[in-house]
Design a protein around this motif. Structure first.
Motif, PDB file in Angstrom:
ATOM      1  N   MET A 211       0.792  -1.213   0.202  1.00 56.89           N
ATOM      2  CA  MET A 211      -0.131   0.380  -0.132  1.00 56.89           C
ATOM      3  C   MET A 211       0.769   1.390  -0.390  1.00 56.89           C
ATOM      4  N   ARG A 212       1.889   1.221   0.850  1.00 58.67           N
ATOM      5  CA  ARG A 212       2.358   2.194   0.419  1.00 58.67           C
ATOM      6  C   ARG A 212       3.683   2.544  -0.494  1.00 58.67           C
ATOM      7  N   ALA A 213       3.850   1.802  -1.385  1.00 53.90           N
ATOM      8  CA  ALA A 213       4.434   1.496  -2.608  1.00 53.90           C
ATOM      9  C   ALA A 213       3.379   2.252  -3.492  1.00 53.90           C
ATOM     10  N   ALA A 214       2.324   1.702  -3.629  1.00 51.64           N
ATOM     11  CA  ALA A 214       1.016   2.182  -4.131  1.00 51.64           C
ATOM     12  C   ALA A 214       0.836   3.416  -4.336  1.00 51.64           C
ATOM     13  N   ALA A 215       1.551   4.510  -2.657  1.00 48.75           N
ATOM     14  CA  ALA A 215       1.342   5.382  -2.548  1.00 48.75           C
ATOM     15  C   ALA A 215       2.220   6.440  -3.728  1.00 48.75           C
ATOM     16  N   ALA A 216       3.564   5.415  -3.224  1.00 48.42           N
ATOM     17  CA  ALA A 216       4.406   6.255  -4.244  1.00 48.42           C
ATOM     18  C   ALA A 216       3.231   6.117  -5.287  1.00 48.42           C
ATOM     19  N   TRP A 217       3.326   5.064  -5.753  1.00 47.54           N
ATOM     20  CA  TRP A 217       3.231   4.971  -7.445  1.00 47.54           C
ATOM     21  C   TRP A 217       2.137   5.700  -8.560  1.00 47.54           C
ATOM     22  N   GLN A 218       0.610   6.352  -7.483  1.00 49.47           N
ATOM     23  CA  GLN A 218      -0.341   6.927  -7.592  1.00 49.47           C
ATOM     24  C   GLN A 218       0.455   8.416  -8.081  1.00 49.47           C
ATOM     25  N   ARG A 219       1.401   8.940  -7.507  1.00 45.13           N
ATOM     26  CA  ARG A 219       2.140  10.349  -7.926  1.00 45.13           C
ATOM     27  C   ARG A 219       2.980  10.438  -8.880  1.00 45.13           C
ATOM     28  N   LEU A 220       2.986   9.461 -10.216  1.00 43.11           N
ATOM     29  CA  LEU A 220       3.890   8.935 -11.434  1.00 43.11           C
ATOM     30  C   LEU A 220       3.266  10.265 -12.536  1.00 43.11           C
ATOM     31  N   GLU A 221       3.600  10.238 -13.279  1.00 42.31           N
ATOM     32  CA  GLU A 221       3.485  10.509 -14.240  1.00 42.31           C
ATOM     33  C   GLU A 221       3.254  10.193 -15.464  1.00 42.31           C
ATOM     34  N   GLU A 222       4.967   9.561 -15.971  1.00 37.02           N
ATOM     35  CA  GLU A 222       5.781   9.253 -17.553  1.00 37.02           C
ATOM     36  C   GLU A 222       4.587   7.965 -17.680  1.00 37.02           C
ATOM     37  N   ASP A 223       3.991   7.920 -18.376  1.00 39.68           N
ATOM     38  CA  ASP A 223       3.102   6.214 -18.885  1.00 39.68           C
ATOM     39  C   ASP A 223       3.580   5.096 -18.592  1.00 39.68           C
ATOM     40  N   ARG A 224       4.766   5.273 -19.208  1.00 39.16           N
ATOM     41  CA  ARG A 224       5.951   3.723 -18.705  1.00 39.16           C
ATOM     42  C   ARG A 224       5.559   3.299 -18.257  1.00 39.16           C
ATOM     43  N   GLY A 247      -7.409  -7.059   3.056  1.00 41.23           N
ATOM     44  CA  GLY A 247      -8.265  -6.454   2.892  1.00 41.23           C
ATOM     45  C   GLY A 247      -9.356  -5.842   2.587  1.00 41.23           C
ATOM     46  N   PRO A 248     -10.101  -4.958   2.525  1.00 35.12           N
ATOM     47  CA  PRO A 248     -11.371  -4.829   1.664  1.00 35.12           C
ATOM     48  C   PRO A 248     -10.846  -3.432   1.297  1.00 35.12           C
ATOM     49  N   ALA A 249      -9.289  -2.864   2.151  1.00 35.15           N
ATOM     50  CA  ALA A 249      -9.377  -1.538   1.317  1.00 35.15           C
ATOM     51  C   ALA A 249      -7.744  -2.304   0.292  1.00 35.15           C
ATOM     52  N   ASP A 250      -7.449  -2.798   0.838  1.00 31.22           N
ATOM     53  CA  ASP A 250      -6.351  -3.512  -0.290  1.00 31.22           C
ATOM     54  C   ASP A 250      -7.473  -3.758  -1.663  1.00 31.22           C
ATOM     55  N   GLU A 251      -8.210  -4.421  -1.475  1.00 36.36           N
ATOM     56  CA  GLU A 251      -8.837  -5.055  -2.751  1.00 36.36           C
ATOM     57  C   GLU A 251      -9.037  -3.428  -2.949  1.00 36.36           C
ATOM     58  N   ARG A 252      -9.889  -2.424  -2.602  1.00 32.71           N
ATOM     59  CA  ARG A 252     -10.134  -1.329  -3.328  1.00 32.71           C
ATOM     60  C   ARG A 252      -9.191  -0.453  -4.576  1.00 32.71           C
ATOM     61  N   LEU A 253      -8.022  -0.357  -3.480  1.00 31.96           N
ATOM     62  CA  LEU A 253      -6.623  -0.061  -4.244  1.00 31.96           C
ATOM     63  C   LEU A 253      -6.640  -0.512  -5.024  1.00 31.96           C
ATOM     64  N   ALA A 254      -6.814  -2.160  -4.942  1.00 36.21           N
ATOM     65  CA  ALA A 254      -6.165  -2.945  -6.567  1.00 36.21           C
ATOM     66  C   ALA A 254      -6.290  -2.257  -8.111  1.00 36.21           C
ATOM     67  N   GLN A 255      -8.111  -1.994  -7.981  1.00 33.82           N
ATOM     68  CA  GLN A 255      -8.798  -1.719  -8.463  1.00 33.82           C
ATOM     69  C   GLN A 255      -8.655  -0.160  -8.766  1.00 33.82           C
ATOM     70  N   ARG A 256      -8.612   0.149  -8.267  1.00 34.57           N
ATOM     71  CA  ARG A 256      -8.260   1.588  -8.438  1.00 34.57           C
ATOM     72  C   ARG A 256      -6.918   1.374  -9.841  1.00 34.57           C
ATOM     73  N   VAL A 257      -5.677   0.636  -9.048  1.00 34.90           N
ATOM     74  CA  VAL A 257      -4.760   0.950 -10.134  1.00 34.90           C
ATOM     75  C   VAL A 257      -5.120   0.436 -11.385  1.00 34.90           C
ATOM     76  N   ARG A 258      -5.881  -1.031 -11.184  1.00 36.40           N
ATOM     77  CA  ARG A 258      -6.250  -1.404 -12.335  1.00 36.40           C
ATOM     78  C   ARG A 258      -6.989  -0.328 -13.094  1.00 36.40           C
ATOM     79  N   ARG A 260      -6.818   2.835 -13.688  1.00 36.77           N
ATOM     80  CA  ARG A 260      -5.912   3.200 -14.153  1.00 36.77           C
ATOM     81  C   ARG A 260      -4.404   3.115 -15.411  1.00 36.77           C
ATOM     82  N   LEU A 261      -4.811   1.938 -15.387  1.00 33.21           N
ATOM     83  CA  LEU A 261      -3.390   1.224 -16.374  1.00 33.21           C
ATOM     84  C   LEU A 261      -4.472   0.896 -17.415  1.00 33.21           C
ATOM     85  N   GLU A 262      -5.859   0.632 -16.831  1.00 36.01           N
ATOM     86  CA  GLU A 262      -6.939   0.421 -18.460  1.00 36.01           C
ATOM     87  C   GLU A 262      -6.851   1.507 -18.703  1.00 36.01           C
ATOM     88  N   ALA A 263      -6.720   2.211 -18.535  1.00 35.82           N
ATOM     89  CA  ALA A 263      -6.744   4.056 -19.076  1.00 35.82           C
ATOM     90  C   ALA A 263      -5.629   5.400 -19.959  1.00 35.82           C
TER      91      ALA A 263
END
Length: 268
Positions: A211-224, A247-258, A260-263
């Motif tokens: 989850m901490r790694a995801a918090a850093a990842w969400q600030r990335l701007e370069e698509d690759r 847990g449910p919070a992890d699952e929700r955050l994972a879906q948000r990552v998906r 973003r990737l699909e977009a």
């Protein structure tokens, strides 16, 4: 999005946006408020703001809470929502354990220093080096703090191994310092390396590290970079899901990552 409105009464009751907040057994109302705000941040995969009113006549402040639970005070005045005027009464005596004091102390600690070292006892030399790095970061000398953290991690890796808890703690500190410097690519890479090791060893802290790694990842701007590191996050979440450790919070955050990737553009 408008800030959440938090009200805490003198009786120790709280509500967020008018919804009563129920505390868990043994949990203070202050902890419950901060935990609920962290849940909202996790659901959105972005920091949330809250205007906090702690009892009639108390000071108001704006608090920002991130998905990883870190929090900080925002340097701007808050405007509390209108409320019925209370009956005239002498101002209440300040309570040392008030929500204001608790939130301010917790927010300032999170805003001014890298993550605290592990709670286990540390050798005096190691504790001294960590304290020195914290002091450099607090003073705004981030380049020096980062260099010290890197040297510490390299030395611990040589002497104790990459997977040693102290070496991982130093690497996590490097990631946080990279975040403070605004180098979000390095912060993501370092945080992912910590999460990868903890996932591989089955450490119970692995979901929090991802989850901490995801918090850093969400600030990335370069698509690759978003694609490469986003897919690694999903891979680790997949492993943890298979082990029944999400847990449910992890699952929700994972879906948000998906999402973003699909977009991402098709050419990425």
């Amino acid at each position: 999005m408008a800030p959440f409105a938090v009200r805490i009464s003198d009786e120790g009751l709280a509500e967020i946006d008018g919804e009563p907040l129920v505390t868990d057994p043994g949990q203070s109302v202050h902890e419950a408020v901060l935990d609920r705000l962290q849940q909202y941040a996790e659901q959105r995969a972005v920091a949330v703001e809250a205007t906090v009113t702690d009892g009639p006549g108390a000071a108001h402040f704006v608090l920002e809470v991130s998905p990883d639970g870190s929090s900080r005070l925002l340097d701007r005045p808050s405007t509390p929502a209108p409320a019925p005027a209370p009956a005239p009464a002498p101002p209440p005596a300040p309570a040392p354990a008030s929500a204001v004091a608790t939130a301010i102390a917790r927010a300032r600690a999170a805003a001014t220093a890298p993550p605290a070292p592990a709670p286990r006892p540390l050798p005096s030399q190691l504790a001294g080096r960590i304290a020195h790095i914290n002091a450099l970061a607090t003073a705004g000398r981030l380049a020096e703090a980062s260099a010290e953290a890197t040297a510490l991690r390299e030395g611990l890796t040589r002497s104790a191994g990459t997977e040693h808890p102290d070496a991982l703690e130093a690497r996590a500190m490097e990631a946080y310092l990279a975040h403070l410097r605004g180098d979000h690519r390095e912060a993501t890479v370092l945080a992912l390396s910590v999460a990868r090791i903890l996932c591989g060893t089955g450490d119970p802290q692995a979901p929090a590290a991802v989850m901490r790694a995801a918090a850093a990842w969400q600030r990335l701007e370069e698509d690759r970079a978003v694609e490469i590191h986003g897919n690694e996050l999903l891979h680790m979440w997949g492993r943890l899901h298979g082990d029944g450790r999400l847990g449910p919070a992890d699952e929700r955050l994972a879906q948000r990552v998906r999402d973003r990737l699909e977009a991402l553009p098709a050419h990425v």
